[in-house]
Structure formats: C-alpha cells, structure tokens
Design a protein around this motif. Structure first.
Motif, PDB file in Angstrom:
ATOM      1  N   ARG A  28       0.815  -1.214   0.000  1.00 40.65           N
ATOM      2  CA  ARG A  28       0.000   0.000   0.000  1.00 40.65           C
ATOM      3  C   ARG A  28       0.847   1.262   0.000  1.00 40.65           C
ATOM      4  O   ARG A  28       0.567   2.224  -0.704  1.00 40.65           O
ATOM      5  N   ARG A  29       1.902   1.278   0.805  1.00 40.52           N
ATOM      6  CA  ARG A  29       2.725   2.486   0.898  1.00 40.52           C
ATOM      7  C   ARG A  29       3.397   2.802  -0.433  1.00 40.52           C
ATOM      8  O   ARG A  29       3.397   3.942  -0.888  1.00 40.52           O
ATOM      9  N   CYS A  34       3.591   5.943  -5.478  1.00 39.56           N
ATOM     10  CA  CYS A  34       3.625   5.928  -6.950  1.00 39.56           C
ATOM     11  C   CYS A  34       2.497   6.756  -7.536  1.00 39.56           C
ATOM     12  O   CYS A  34       2.714   7.577  -8.431  1.00 39.56           O
ATOM     13  N   ARG A  35       1.285   6.569  -7.003  1.00 41.97           N
ATOM     14  CA  ARG A  35       0.137   7.295  -7.569  1.00 41.97           C
ATOM     15  C   ARG A  35       0.209   8.799  -7.260  1.00 41.97           C
ATOM     16  O   ARG A  35      -0.172   9.623  -8.094  1.00 41.97           O
ATOM     17  N   GLY A  40       1.048  14.189  -9.328  1.00 38.01           N
ATOM     18  CA  GLY A  40       1.778  15.449  -9.367  1.00 38.01           C
ATOM     19  C   GLY A  40       2.333  15.748 -10.742  1.00 38.01           C
ATOM     20  O   GLY A  40       2.282  16.891 -11.229  1.00 38.01           O
ATOM     21  N   VAL A  41       2.882  14.721 -11.401  1.00 41.25           N
ATOM     22  CA  VAL A  41       3.408  14.906 -12.759  1.00 41.25           C
ATOM     23  C   VAL A  41       2.281  15.273 -13.724  1.00 41.25           C
ATOM     24  O   VAL A  41       2.426  16.156 -14.572  1.00 41.25           O
ATOM     25  N   ALA A 348       8.309   8.436 -11.189  1.00 47.77           N
ATOM     26  CA  ALA A 348       7.558   7.636 -10.210  1.00 47.77           C
ATOM     27  C   ALA A 348       8.170   6.251 -10.067  1.00 47.77           C
ATOM     28  O   ALA A 348       8.310   5.717  -8.953  1.00 47.77           O
ATOM     29  N   THR A 349       8.563   5.645 -11.187  1.00 44.33           N
ATOM     30  CA  THR A 349       9.168   4.309 -11.139  1.00 44.33           C
ATOM     31  C   THR A 349      10.499   4.330 -10.404  1.00 44.33           C
ATOM     32  O   THR A 349      10.789   3.448  -9.587  1.00 44.33           O
ATOM     33  N   VAL A 350      11.312   5.354 -10.677  1.00 43.77           N
ATOM     34  CA  VAL A 350      12.613   5.452 -10.028  1.00 43.77           C
ATOM     35  C   VAL A 350      12.470   5.607  -8.514  1.00 43.77           C
ATOM     36  O   VAL A 350      13.145   4.926  -7.728  1.00 43.77           O
TER      37      VAL A 350
END
Length: 394
Positions: A28-29, A34-35, A40-41, A348-350
């Motif tokens: 969940r964290r 990520c979301r 934000g992006v 987000a992935t990084v």
C-alpha cells in the motif's frame, strides 16, 4: 559455421522481441507513493505546461511601428511678457517619434553673444587673478577662463556666450502647468510575421467618430488612443505639479498578448503606464540627480552680430514601448510537451524502486523477485538437466 551464426543473429534481430520483466508488488505504501507522484506529474503537465505556459502553441513577437502626435496650447506671462506655446515650441523632437519630451518648465537666457563676462557666484570664485588659470576650463563652468578675477562678483572671467545662464533657481510652480491638459494621440501597428497577422490599435469600433470625442480611461474607454498628459502622469504614480517642475520620464507600454486560436478581432492592445526615473518626491531628495532636463539654443543674427536664446528645458520624457506576443496551436510543440511529460512519469518508477529496494523491511525479498542473477539461472539449468538424465535412466 560463421555464416550460420551471422544468419541466426540477423534472424534474431528482426524476428525476436524483448520486453522488460514486470513485477506486481502488493504494498500500500509503495502504491500510494507511486500514484501521488504520477498525479503530481499529471498536474504539472496539464496545469503548468499546457494551461499556464501554453505548451501546445507556437509563439511569435511582432514587428511594430509607432506614430505619436501632441495637441494643446500653453500660455505664460513672465514680468509682463506674454507668450503662447504651441506644439512646435514644447515638443522635442517634433517628428512624432516613439520617444519625445514635452516641455513643462524652462529657464530662458535671451540675447547671448560671444564675448567675455564673469562666471556665476559659486561657480569659479576667486580673490585674485592667480585663482583664475588663463586658458583653463572647469567641468561646471560656462567657458574658457581668461585669467582675470572680476572684483565686482569675485568670480573668474570667462570667454563664453554672455551673459552666462543662471540656473540656480528653478521656477516654482512650473511655467507650463497648462501642459496637464495637453493630449497625446498614439497610432500603433503590429505584424506577427510567423502567422501573417497585422493589427492596429485602431481596432474594430475605434473609428473617426469615436476618436473625435473619446479620451482614454482604464475602465470606461480602455481602447481610446487619445490620452491626457495629466492622466498619464497620474496613472504612472506621479504627481503632475511635482514632476512638471524638474521633469521626469514615463513609460507607456502597449501590450499585445494575443491568442490566435480564437477570432483575430479579440487581439487588442492593453495600455500600462510606469514611472521610469526622476521621481522628485520627498523620499528622493537625497539622490544625486532627479528630474529630466536639457538645453536648447535658437541662433539668430542682429545688426550682423550672431546671437542666441538659450533654453534650459525641464520636461516629461515619454517612451512608448511595445510588448507583443502571439500564440497559435501547433502540433509540433504539442507532441514535444506530451513526450516530455510521458518521460517525466518515469520519475515515479525510479522513486518507488528506491523505496522498494532500499527502504522497506522486505527489501531483500523484493530484490530477489525483481532481479534474476546469472548464478541462479545456471543453477536452474543444471537442475533441469539432472532431472532429464534421471528420467532417461528410468
């Protein structure tokens, strides 16, 4: 053998597809982080790039021309000498440029001739001839020193236009206070060459009938191209009585910010007024130099003697500045903005990988799921071979 290897390599290059390994992590964290980053992006792309910066449009600046014309008549009465001042007298230069000066005050020195005369008290004071260097000059002086000290004034004698100008006392109030009611007509045209659009500040509805009776007001008549000088001074934050005495500079900014994705008739000018320098208010009295002034001489012949009338002009310098930018939809900057936005989603992935592989308690487990090492791969192959061998023996 070599030919077969080359053929297989070419075949693998054209007919095989590689895709990165995907690992679904139920945490969940990490999911929330990520979301939030992706949200934000997305907000940055939509809000900043597209809405604020208009990243979907190409831009162009205009080629501009400005024509100006002053109107009004002033009247002065100095020691019983009456005079009427018209545009040819108080506008410098008179060609209707985008930068010019309107005279509001002056010091006049009439009937000057070339000769010798004493300097002003306080300029080149002297006690004897030794204090006056013959052939010398001083920066604040009016001419070349002759080497004589004039006893009556206790100042050095100079070879100059005589009598020398006395500008120690500036007229207060200003001589041309009537300049407050002078009017300025501005005609401006802009061309945006990239889009092939030409506009004038005489927009739709601003015709000869309208101009003959309008006067600019920010709310009631924002498109009227005729301005009262007193209103210009007031809108720029100056007090007319104060600035008229020693002069100053005002910037008139004509702002063309146009969105050409809508009808071109909506491309209209916006006028702004700014005090540029020379504010002689109470807070500026300690400054080294305030106001705006220059000298202007009118030469003439009288009894075969060359004479001149010298004017020290204090005035309001008006600089008409055109600021322009036009925007219109263009597929190239749109695709560029979208592509850069998609690339930023990789942030987000990084970030999530950093949290997943280095910060969470189960980071070693997640590493084993995400990465497949060469050693493990070799061990699995060996096990499969052993199993196949045992099956054949049976």
């Amino acid at each position: 053998m070599m030919k077969s290897q080359i053929t297989n390599a070419i075949s693998d290059f054209f007919f095989e597809y590689e895709t990165p390994r995907q690992v679904l992590v139920r945490n969940r964290r990490v999911g929330v982080v990520c979301r939030l980053i992706q949200l934000g992006v997305l907000g940055y792309i939509i809000g900043w790039v597209f809405i604020y910066e208009k990243g979907y449009q190409s831009t162009d600046t205009a080629v501009s021309s400005v024509f100006s014309k002053m109107k009004g008549v002033g009247y002065t009465n100095v020691n019983g000498s009456e005079r009427v001042w018209d545009v040819a007298d108080y506008v410098f230069p008179s060609q209707g440029d985008s930068s010019f000066v309107v005279m509001t005050n002056y010091i006049i020195t009439e009937g000057q001739t070339m000769g010798t005369c004493p300097e002003l008290p306080g300029k080149h004071n002297c006690i004897s001839n030794a204090d006056c260097e013959g052939g010398g000059y001083k920066r604040t002086g009016h001419g070349e020193m002759t080497g004589f000290c004039v006893n009556s004034t206790k100042t050095c004698e100079v070879f100059a236009w005589c009598p020398v100008e006395n500008d120690l006392h500036i007229p207060d109030p200003a001589m041309l206070m009537s300049a407050e009611n002078f009017t300025l007509f501005i005609k401006n045209s802009v061309t945006f060459p990239l889009f092939g659009v030409t506009r004038s500040n005489l927009v739709e509805g601003v015709d000869a009938s309208y101009i003959s009776k309008c006067l600019f007001e920010p709310d009631a008549a924002p498109l009227c191209p005729i301005f009262k000088l007193g209103d210009i001074i007031k809108l720029s934050g100056f007090n007319f009585e104060t600035i008229a005495r020693v002069g100053g500079a005002i910037g008139i900014v004509i702002d063309w910010t146009c969105n050409l994705d809508v009808d071109v008739k909506h491309c209209k000018p916006n006028y702004n007024f700014h005090g540029l320098y020379g504010n002689p208010a109470e807070t500026d009295r300690a400054r080294a130099s305030v106001g705006y002034n220059f000298r202007y001489a009118k030469h003439y012949m009288e009894d075969k003697i060359q004479k001149r009338t010298l004017l020290k002009v204090f005035g309001i310098r008006l600089d008409i500045i055109v600021h322009s930018v036009a925007r219109k939809f263009d597929i190239i900057p749109t695709l560029t903005a979208i592509g850069s936005g998609v690339g930023i989603f990789g942030v987000a992935t990084v970030v999530c990988d950093l949290v997943l592989l280095h910060l969470l308690p189960k980071r070693d487990y997640y590493k084993s799921m995400k990465f497949k090492s060469t050693g493990t791969h070799t061990q699995e192959q060996t096990s499969e071979i052993d199993l196949a061998t045992e099956a054949c023996k049976k």
